[in-house]
Design an enzyme around this catalytic site. Structure first.
Site, PDB file in Angstrom:
ATOM      1  N   HIS A 154      -3.532   6.021   4.818  1.00  0.00           N
ATOM      2  CA  HIS A 154      -2.233   6.197   5.093  1.00  0.00           C
ATOM      3  C   HIS A 154      -1.185   8.070   4.682  1.00  0.00           C
ATOM      4  CE1 HIS A 154      -1.598   2.410   5.947  1.00  0.00           C
ATOM      5  NE2 HIS A 154      -1.004   1.549   4.312  1.00  0.00           N
TER       6      HIS A 154
ATOM      7  N   CYS B 272       0.725  -1.254  -0.124  1.00  0.00           N
ATOM      8  CA  CYS B 272      -0.250   0.225  -0.475  1.00  0.00           C
ATOM      9  C   CYS B 272       0.641   1.448  -0.570  1.00  0.00           C
ATOM     10  CB  CYS B 272      -1.177   0.029   1.188  1.00  0.00           C
ATOM     11  SG  CYS B 272       0.184  -0.929   2.693  1.00  0.00           S
TER      12      CYS B 272
END
Ligand code: A2P
Length: 351
Positions: A257, A143
């Site tokens: 994130h 990711c």
């Protein structure tokens, strides 16, 4: 509806209305895979939801219909054209061969095949051409690597990057649905003044942060997440020896994130030039309002397809002026996982 060989390249395309299987359909990413297929109007001809025996018989909603979840077995892939795997690396290693044998193309969200030279690792905005070489499996990147490279590729394509230094602020979702639940529960317990015995992550999560929970290599001191980001960023940017320093941290955020990135070039690149290169780049949104102190935030990245980039400035840690500092935020479950996987599947459709 079996896969076919595309005569234009050695790569296999899939049927125009493919039967899609989601392996790990009940997980944090699996739920988003199903939502992305629906939201992006992927031409699903049939859908198979696969998970563990624990979930078999439960249902999930797809396009207004309830679809029964089936237990994953080696026989689950009969008639499946594309199998989106998101149930961890050991499940991918065990069951991807059965999916390929049944004629499906696998898009794998785990780390199982990402560094296999025969398996392309793809972010469609970054290295779409790599898709052509697939032989039945395409790997969906880590990711952080996926989100970071959406912001780095437009710069790298114009001015080759010489060195990267980054620190990440990673959400609970990267550790799965159970970790998201642990963040919710522990925060609520903390606010009630109650003790909470953490069971998913290795440290108290509410009102805390800690070095990423992946195992730490005793010799180098880098954890598994940091090692993946370095290796996969190099692969995605086609820069095999690119020096990358990184510190990955888990923060009490649910699903997006963030990362502070310093990027060194071999020439001066001004913030204005970087803004020009990043404005309108695919999959990217500029959030860079100095007057309002408004820059990328997980709360705004959550639920968005686009990666947010901003705080673009000359890194004063490099007096030569050849280093830029950026701040990036992206939805871990979308661009960091499900969205990218569905975009890869879209590339497999016949043109
Ligand atoms: P289940 O919900 O039935 O346990 P997450 O990453 O959010 O933790 O999700 C993991 C996903 O992987 C879930 O869908 C989970 O299904 C699935 N999974 C875990 N173990 C297995 C297994 N042995 N066989 C099939 N699916 C599995």
């Amino acid at each position: 509806m079996q896969t076919t060989i595309d005569p234009q390249s050695s790569a296999r395309t899939i049927a125009a209305s493919p039967t899609v299987a989601i392996v790990g359909a009940t997980g944090a990413v699996g739920v988003e895979l199903l939502a992305c297929l629906e939201a992006r109007k992927f031409p699903v001809g049939g859908i198979r939801l696969l998970a563990s025996a624990r979930s078999a018989g439960k249902t999930m909603s797809f396009k207004g219909h309830q679809v029964a979840i089936e237990e994953l077995t080696e026989n689950s892939f009969e008639g499946v054209d594309v199998a989106l795997f998101s149930a961890g690396a050991s499940i991918s290693r065990k069951f991807a061969p059965a999916a390929i044998k049944a004629g499906a193309v696998v898009v794998d969200n785990s780390s199982a095949f990402r560094m296999d030279p025969d398996v392309p690792l793809v972010v469609p905005e970054v290295n779409p051409a790599a898709m052509a070489a697939h032989q039945g499996i395409v790997a969906n990147p880590n990711c952080v690597a996926a989100i970071a490279t959406v912001a780095l590729a437009p710069l790298h394509n114009a001015h080759p990057i010489r060195r990267i230094q980054m620190a990440t602020y990673q959400a609970a979702s990267g550790a799965g649905a159970a970790a998201m639940e642990e963040l919710r529960e522990s925060t609520a317990a903390n606010l009630r003044g109650e003790d909470y015995a953490h069971k998913v992550l290795p440290h108290p999560y509410a009102f805390n942060l800690f070095s990423h929970n992946a195992d730490v290599d005793m010799e180098s001191g880098y954890n598994g997440e940091e090692q993946k980001v370095v290796a996969e960023t190099r692969r995605l940017l086609d820069a095999a020896d690119l020096p990358i320093g990184i510190t990955c941290v888990r923060v009490p955020v649910l699903r997006a994130h963030a990362m502070a990135i310093s990027v060194e070039f071999d020439q001066v690149v001004t913030p204005e030039e970087a803004v020009r290169l990043l404005s309108g780049a695919p999959g990217l949104k500029l959030v860079d309002d100095r007057a309002r102190n408004h820059f990328p935030m997980p709360s705004e990245a959550s639920g968005q397809d686009d990666v947010l980039v901003g705080r673009i400035r000359t890194d004063l840690g490099d007096p030569s002026g050849k280093t830029l500092a950026l701040f990036v935020a992206g939805d871990q479950l979308l661009k960091g996982a499900a969205l990218n996987a569905v975009q890869i599947a879209e590339q497999l459709l016949p043109r």
